[in-house]
Design a protein around this motif. Structure first.
Motif, PDB file in Angstrom:
ATOM      1  N   SER A  30       0.846  -1.191   0.000  1.00 49.35           N
ATOM      2  CA  SER A  30       0.000   0.000   0.000  1.00 49.35           C
ATOM      3  C   SER A  30       0.880   1.239   0.000  1.00 49.35           C
ATOM      4  O   SER A  30       1.983   1.225   0.534  1.00 49.35           O
ATOM      5  N   ARG A  31       0.365   2.316  -0.587  1.00 48.20           N
ATOM      6  CA  ARG A  31       1.051   3.610  -0.513  1.00 48.20           C
ATOM      7  C   ARG A  31       0.324   4.548   0.451  1.00 48.20           C
ATOM      8  O   ARG A  31       0.719   5.684   0.648  1.00 48.20           O
ATOM      9  N   ASP A  32      -0.761   4.058   1.062  1.00 51.83           N
ATOM     10  CA  ASP A  32      -1.567   4.884   1.959  1.00 51.83           C
ATOM     11  C   ASP A  32      -0.786   5.248   3.220  1.00 51.83           C
ATOM     12  O   ASP A  32      -0.185   4.387   3.870  1.00 51.83           O
ATOM     13  N   MET A  33      -0.836   6.505   3.582  1.00 45.41           N
ATOM     14  CA  MET A  33      -0.076   7.009   4.721  1.00 45.41           C
ATOM     15  C   MET A  33      -0.459   6.312   6.026  1.00 45.41           C
ATOM     16  O   MET A  33       0.420   5.851   6.765  1.00 45.41           O
ATOM     17  N   ASN A  36       0.665   2.635   6.032  1.00 43.47           N
ATOM     18  CA  ASN A  36       2.111   2.466   6.145  1.00 43.47           C
ATOM     19  C   ASN A  36       2.645   2.858   7.515  1.00 43.47           C
ATOM     20  O   ASN A  36       3.509   2.165   8.071  1.00 43.47           O
ATOM     21  N   ILE A 124      10.148  15.551   3.665  1.00 43.47           N
ATOM     22  CA  ILE A 124       9.718  15.606   2.270  1.00 43.47           C
ATOM     23  C   ILE A 124      10.181  16.955   1.735  1.00 43.47           C
ATOM     24  O   ILE A 124       9.893  18.002   2.332  1.00 43.47           O
ATOM     25  N   SER A 159       9.678   7.346   1.046  1.00 40.26           N
ATOM     26  CA  SER A 159       9.663   7.126  -0.408  1.00 40.26           C
ATOM     27  C   SER A 159       8.497   6.253  -0.861  1.00 40.26           C
ATOM     28  O   SER A 159       7.999   6.412  -1.972  1.00 40.26           O
ATOM     29  N   THR A 161       5.449   6.046   0.415  1.00 38.67           N
ATOM     30  CA  THR A 161       4.156   6.496   0.944  1.00 38.67           C
ATOM     31  C   THR A 161       3.646   7.731   0.213  1.00 38.67           C
ATOM     32  O   THR A 161       4.418   8.640  -0.080  1.00 38.67           O
ATOM     33  N   ASP A 162       2.345   7.737  -0.057  1.00 37.04           N
ATOM     34  CA  ASP A 162       1.666   8.944  -0.549  1.00 37.04           C
ATOM     35  C   ASP A 162       1.228   9.715   0.685  1.00 37.04           C
ATOM     36  O   ASP A 162       0.372   9.247   1.444  1.00 37.04           O
ATOM     37  N   TRP A 163       1.801  10.868   0.880  1.00 34.66           N
ATOM     38  CA  TRP A 163       1.535  11.665   2.089  1.00 34.66           C
ATOM     39  C   TRP A 163       0.344  12.561   1.836  1.00 34.66           C
ATOM     40  O   TRP A 163       0.355  13.398   0.953  1.00 34.66           O
ATOM     41  N   HIS A 164      -0.686  12.382   2.637  1.00 31.75           N
ATOM     42  CA  HIS A 164      -1.904  13.185   2.488  1.00 31.75           C
ATOM     43  C   HIS A 164      -2.273  13.882   3.785  1.00 31.75           C
ATOM     44  O   HIS A 164      -3.397  14.304   3.975  1.00 31.75           O
ATOM     45  N   TRP A 165      -1.316  14.003   4.679  1.00 33.47           N
ATOM     46  CA  TRP A 165      -1.530  14.679   5.955  1.00 33.47           C
ATOM     47  C   TRP A 165      -1.707  16.161   5.702  1.00 33.47           C
ATOM     48  O   TRP A 165      -0.979  16.764   4.925  1.00 33.47           O
TER      49      TRP A 165
END
Length: 171
Positions: A30-33, A36, A124, A159, A161-165
């Motif tokens: 998964s790439r979900d923040m 992960n 990031i 690297s 993870t898609d960061w959506h915070w």
């Protein structure tokens, strides 16, 4: 079922090679923040010996960290950059490896059993977005090999993870 067992009797460089391999496998799912951060905190809590807390704090507002996925006892929710080991890592952008937290000025005792702490900032684009916090009830638990291994794991996590915070102005 994923087995987070790493042979703790291995020399630390080999131990961390195996841990990074396990982490890579988990992070490939998964790439979900949230997923992960949750998976990595569980992996570390179960694989690293002598821990009593493993988790994340994310930047939630200017100069403020907020509790994110973790393993261990309930924890402090908000930590200003001006307080504690986590705040020092976020403020300075430098990993904090503290042999005895009782000697650290401004230490925040979320768990009175914690004696040593390793906090690694997450970056990031050159900006601190959070920290990984590891606590141990044993003084001097962490050394430079732990620092190198955990910093490598944090780079891998960032690297993968898609960061959506997003900053939150609400508690």
């Amino acid at each position: 079922m994923f087995d987070a067992a790493v042979d703790a009797s291995l020399p630390k460089p080999q131990f961390y090679e195996e841990l990074l391999s396990m982490s890579e496998g988990l992070l490939s799912m998964s790439r979900d923040m949230i997923v992960n951060l949750s998976q990595v905190s569980a992996l570390l809590y179960n694989a690293l010996p002598e821990l009593n807390w493993a988790g994340f704090y994310l930047v939630s507002a200017p100069e403020m960290l907020k509790l994110a996925p973790f393993q261990g006892k309930v924890a402090c929710v908000d930590i200003p950059f001006s307080k504690g080991v986590c705040g020092a890592a976020a403020r300075s952008g430098v990993t904090q490896c503290i042999a005895d937290v009782h000697e650290f000025p401004g230490h925040i005792a979320c768990d009175a059993a914690s004696r040593s702490e390793l906090v690694v900032p997450l970056f990031i684009d050159g900006h601190v977005i959070g920290v990984l916090d590891l606590d141990s009830p044993h003084p001097g638990r962490f050394d430079l090999e732990d620092v190198a291994g955990i910093e490598a794991l944090c780079q891998q996590l960032v690297s993968a993870t898609d960061w959506h915070w997003q900053f939150s102005t609400q508690a």
